[in-house]
Scaffold this motif. Structure first.
Motif, PDB file in Angstrom:
ATOM      1  N   ALA A 245       0.832  -1.204   0.000  1.00 48.82           N
ATOM      2  CA  ALA A 245       0.000   0.000   0.000  1.00 48.82           C
ATOM      3  C   ALA A 245       0.866   1.253   0.000  1.00 48.82           C
ATOM      4  O   ALA A 245       0.564   2.243  -0.682  1.00 48.82           O
ATOM      5  CB  ALA A 245      -0.922  -0.001   1.212  1.00 48.82           C
ATOM      6  N   LEU A 246       1.967   1.221   0.773  1.00 42.96           N
ATOM      7  CA  LEU A 246       2.864   2.369   0.766  1.00 42.96           C
ATOM      8  C   LEU A 246       3.628   2.467  -0.556  1.00 42.96           C
ATOM      9  O   LEU A 246       4.156   3.529  -0.885  1.00 42.96           O
ATOM     10  CB  LEU A 246       3.846   2.284   1.932  1.00 42.96           C
ATOM     11  N   GLY A 247       3.664   1.344  -1.297  1.00 44.48           N
ATOM     12  CA  GLY A 247       4.178   1.423  -2.658  1.00 44.48           C
ATOM     13  C   GLY A 247       3.301   2.295  -3.541  1.00 44.48           C
ATOM     14  O   GLY A 247       3.733   2.729  -4.621  1.00 44.48           O
ATOM     15  N   THR A 248       2.059   2.555  -3.072  1.00 43.71           N
ATOM     16  CA  THR A 248       1.177   3.474  -3.782  1.00 43.71           C
ATOM     17  C   THR A 248       1.826   4.847  -3.922  1.00 43.71           C
ATOM     18  O   THR A 248       1.661   5.534  -4.933  1.00 43.71           O
ATOM     19  CB  THR A 248      -0.155   3.617  -3.018  1.00 43.71           C
ATOM     20  N   GLU A 303       7.892  -7.496  10.910  1.00 46.45           N
ATOM     21  CA  GLU A 303       6.854  -6.621  10.380  1.00 46.45           C
ATOM     22  C   GLU A 303       5.477  -7.206  10.672  1.00 46.45           C
ATOM     23  O   GLU A 303       5.210  -8.388  10.418  1.00 46.45           O
ATOM     24  CB  GLU A 303       7.041  -6.429   8.872  1.00 46.45           C
ATOM     25  N   ARG A 304       4.624  -6.353  11.214  1.00 46.01           N
ATOM     26  CA  ARG A 304       3.282  -6.802  11.608  1.00 46.01           C
ATOM     27  C   ARG A 304       2.387  -6.866  10.377  1.00 46.01           C
ATOM     28  O   ARG A 304       2.274  -5.910   9.625  1.00 46.01           O
ATOM     29  CB  ARG A 304       2.698  -5.829  12.643  1.00 46.01           C
ATOM     30  N   THR A 305       1.756  -8.006  10.180  1.00 46.99           N
ATOM     31  CA  THR A 305       0.828  -8.150   9.065  1.00 46.99           C
ATOM     32  C   THR A 305      -0.528  -7.573   9.439  1.00 46.99           C
ATOM     33  O   THR A 305      -0.912  -7.572  10.610  1.00 46.99           O
ATOM     34  CB  THR A 305       0.660  -9.630   8.681  1.00 46.99           C
ATOM     35  N   ALA A 306      -1.224  -7.058   8.452  1.00 48.99           N
ATOM     36  CA  ALA A 306      -2.549  -6.477   8.703  1.00 48.99           C
ATOM     37  C   ALA A 306      -3.510  -7.580   9.108  1.00 48.99           C
ATOM     38  O   ALA A 306      -3.633  -8.602   8.441  1.00 48.99           O
ATOM     39  CB  ALA A 306      -3.053  -5.771   7.450  1.00 48.99           C
ATOM     40  N   ASN A 307      -4.181  -7.380  10.239  1.00 50.01           N
ATOM     41  CA  ASN A 307      -5.152  -8.370  10.698  1.00 50.01           C
ATOM     42  C   ASN A 307      -6.374  -7.644  11.225  1.00 50.01           C
ATOM     43  O   ASN A 307      -6.304  -6.893  12.167  1.00 50.01           O
ATOM     44  CB  ASN A 307      -4.550  -9.272  11.789  1.00 50.01           C
ATOM     45  N   GLY A 308      -7.480  -7.880  10.584  1.00 51.54           N
ATOM     46  CA  GLY A 308      -8.704  -7.237  11.025  1.00 51.54           C
ATOM     47  C   GLY A 308      -9.138  -6.134  10.086  1.00 51.54           C
ATOM     48  O   GLY A 308      -8.333  -5.563   9.340  1.00 51.54           O
ATOM     49  N   PRO A 309     -10.430  -5.820  10.127  1.00 47.85           N
ATOM     50  CA  PRO A 309     -10.963  -4.799   9.208  1.00 47.85           C
ATOM     51  C   PRO A 309     -10.400  -3.412   9.455  1.00 47.85           C
ATOM     52  O   PRO A 309     -10.300  -2.610   8.532  1.00 47.85           O
ATOM     53  CB  PRO A 309     -12.471  -4.846   9.484  1.00 47.85           C
ATOM     54  N   ALA A 310     -10.025  -3.100  10.708  1.00 47.80           N
ATOM     55  CA  ALA A 310      -9.515  -1.758  11.001  1.00 47.80           C
ATOM     56  C   ALA A 310      -8.230  -1.482  10.233  1.00 47.80           C
ATOM     57  O   ALA A 310      -8.071  -0.406   9.633  1.00 47.80           O
ATOM     58  CB  ALA A 310      -9.280  -1.603  12.502  1.00 47.80           C
ATOM     59  N   GLN A 311      -7.295  -2.449  10.248  1.00 49.15           N
ATOM     60  CA  GLN A 311      -6.036  -2.247   9.553  1.00 49.15           C
ATOM     61  C   GLN A 311      -6.237  -2.131   8.045  1.00 49.15           C
ATOM     62  O   GLN A 311      -5.627  -1.276   7.388  1.00 49.15           O
ATOM     63  CB  GLN A 311      -5.061  -3.390   9.859  1.00 49.15           C
ATOM     64  N   PHE A 312      -7.096  -2.990   7.488  1.00 49.29           N
ATOM     65  CA  PHE A 312      -7.334  -2.926   6.048  1.00 49.29           C
ATOM     66  C   PHE A 312      -8.065  -1.635   5.661  1.00 49.29           C
ATOM     67  O   PHE A 312      -7.849  -1.086   4.584  1.00 49.29           O
ATOM     68  CB  PHE A 312      -8.143  -4.147   5.594  1.00 49.29           C
ATOM     69  N   THR A 313      -8.924  -1.139   6.558  1.00 50.64           N
ATOM     70  CA  THR A 313      -9.585   0.143   6.298  1.00 50.64           C
ATOM     71  C   THR A 313      -8.571   1.271   6.261  1.00 50.64           C
ATOM     72  O   THR A 313      -8.622   2.147   5.379  1.00 50.64           O
ATOM     73  CB  THR A 313     -10.642   0.425   7.383  1.00 50.64           C
ATOM     74  N   MET A 319      -4.225   4.802   0.655  1.00 50.27           N
ATOM     75  CA  MET A 319      -4.163   4.791  -0.804  1.00 50.27           C
ATOM     76  C   MET A 319      -5.071   5.869  -1.395  1.00 50.27           C
ATOM     77  O   MET A 319      -4.671   6.599  -2.312  1.00 50.27           O
ATOM     78  CB  MET A 319      -4.555   3.405  -1.320  1.00 50.27           C
ATOM     79  N   LEU A 320      -6.276   6.002  -0.855  1.00 44.29           N
ATOM     80  CA  LEU A 320      -7.206   7.016  -1.353  1.00 44.29           C
ATOM     81  C   LEU A 320      -6.667   8.422  -1.122  1.00 44.29           C
ATOM     82  O   LEU A 320      -6.814   9.309  -1.971  1.00 44.29           O
ATOM     83  CB  LEU A 320      -8.574   6.859  -0.678  1.00 44.29           C
ATOM     84  N   THR A 321      -6.036   8.643   0.045  1.00 42.52           N
ATOM     85  CA  THR A 321      -5.504   9.967   0.361  1.00 42.52           C
ATOM     86  C   THR A 321      -4.432  10.382  -0.631  1.00 42.52           C
ATOM     87  O   THR A 321      -4.436  11.510  -1.148  1.00 42.52           O
ATOM     88  CB  THR A 321      -4.932   9.984   1.787  1.00 42.52           C
ATOM     89  N   PHE A 322      -3.509   9.484  -0.939  1.00 44.73           N
ATOM     90  CA  PHE A 322      -2.432   9.849  -1.858  1.00 44.73           C
ATOM     91  C   PHE A 322      -2.941  10.025  -3.281  1.00 44.73           C
ATOM     92  O   PHE A 322      -2.459  10.898  -4.014  1.00 44.73           O
ATOM     93  CB  PHE A 322      -1.318   8.800  -1.791  1.00 44.73           C
TER      94      PHE A 322
END
Length: 379
Positions: A245-248, A303-313, A319-322
């Motif tokens: 996502a930060l590759g965005t 590195e912590r993997t995204a887990n749960g809807p909060a992290q994916f949100t 991505m939308l902000t950039f």
């Protein structure tokens, strides 16, 4: 001391620094009383062996560390002191923006074994960084002072670092910290040359505005290039969604670069060079991250993997902000013709006025003897 802007900036810096240091001191005492040690190595081994939920005292400590880092890195809406210390000579500004302001981000990286286990504190870092990126990324577009513009970019970059830490990408944040220090020191020390560049007569090529379809094709191409090169380094949506996502941001940077070739109306050779340079930038991004991750593997948690809807949100919001900032930057000349955009431009130029209440409060309880309060130029 006879300059109102300098006195006001210095007093704000004093207050913000003391609040941040008190927060850090309380956090240190909470960590020491809970783990019965203040040695970094012992604390980190204890955290690595800890099972179950994080104790409440350590959750409070991680929250206070977040507060200290946010104050030290001039996060929105308490960024006024960093903008107003542009009153200082330019070499001092270079030292501040290339070194001292990085202390908050380094604090988070150093305390990453504790921060990585506090989901609430990590999410708070992400939200603070994202808000700062969005606000500073728009405000800096309206600034006319070179140094003030650079100060707002520092605020945005610090928000970016906290965002990376919030996603658990500590090695990437360390890479960002080093590279930002180098480029920001150069940017301030060479800021006087920018004036000479604008004063120099030059024949500029005719500019053409890219069409919507050109814009869309370039954006899709940059995104696919990021995904492809990231996959070559083992970065996939399943394994490291936050890093991808930060590759965005890299895709947005490449889009900006490639769109210049359409604006300038250059030929195919120029476009090929732009594509090659974009691929080089993207490869360098993932290569340097891999190098820093390898060098710091024994010093930082996994590195912590995204887990749960909060992290994916949050990943989706980043991505939308950039993408939104890219859209506004590319269409700013066209947007300014609308009345609502002109009004927004004025508010953004004034920093959305978030620093004025603190200035007035400070003037009331700590009045300056030199002259009545006058909002510094460019703030």
């Amino acid at each position: 001391p006879e300059r109102v802007g300098a006195v006001l900036a210095a007093r704000k810096k004093i207050i913000v620094s003391r609040v941040g240091e008190i927060s850090l001191l309380i956090a240190v005492l909470l960590i020491g009383s809970t783990l019965h040690t203040m040695e970094f190595e012992t604390v980190f081994h204890t955290m690595a062996a800890m099972a179950g939920p994080l104790p409440v005292s350590l959750q409070w400590a991680s929250g206070l560390i977040v507060l200290a880092a946010a104050l030290k890195t001039a996060q929105f809406p308490l960024q006024g002191w960093l903008i107003q210390v542009m009153e200082a000579p330019t070499p001092v500004s270079a030292l501040l923006h290339a070194g001292i302001v990085n202390g908050g981000a380094f604090l988070i990286i150093r305390m990453s074994p504790i921060m990585s286990q506090s989901i609430t504190a990590s999410d708070a870092l992400t939200i603070i960084g994202l808000i700062t990126i969005a606000a500073a990324g728009l405000i800096m577009l309206t600034q006319t002072s070179i140094k003030v513009f650079l100060a707002w970019t520092t605020t945005a970059q610090m928000g970016f670092m906290l965002l990376e830490c919030g996603f658990g990408l500590y090695s990437l944040a360390m890479l960002h910290l080093v590279t930002h220090s180098l480029y920001k020191a150069h940017a301030f020390l060479s800021s006087g040359s920018v004036v000479d560049i604008f004063r120099t007569p030059a024949v500029r090529p005719a500019q053409s505005t890219p069409t919507f379809w050109q814009w869309l094709i370039v954006l899709a191409f940059a995104g696919l290039m990021t995904l492809g090169i990231g996959a070559a380094f083992g970065v996939t949506l399943e394994s490291q969604p936050a890093l991808l996502a930060l590759g965005t941001i890299v895709a947005v940077a490449m889009t900006q670069l490639l769109l210049q070739s359409f604006k300038a109306g250059m030929g195919a050779a120029f476009i090929v060079r732009a594509v090659g340079l974009s691929a080089l930038v993207c490869t360098a991004y993932f290569s340097l991250h891999a190098a820093f991750h390898f060098m710091l593997a024994t010093s930082l948690p996994a590195e912590r993997t995204a887990n749960g809807p909060a992290q994916f949100t949050l990943i989706g919001l980043v991505m939308l902000t950039f993408f939104a900032i890219l859209l506004i930057q590319q269409n700013l000349p066209n947007l300014i013709q609308y009345p609502i955009a002109r009004r927004a431009y004025v508010h953004l130029y004034n920093g959305l006025y978030v620093d004025i209440p603190l200035s007035r409060l400070l003037q009331r309880f700590w009045p300056m003897k030199t002259a009545p309060y006058d909002q510094p130029k460019g703030v």
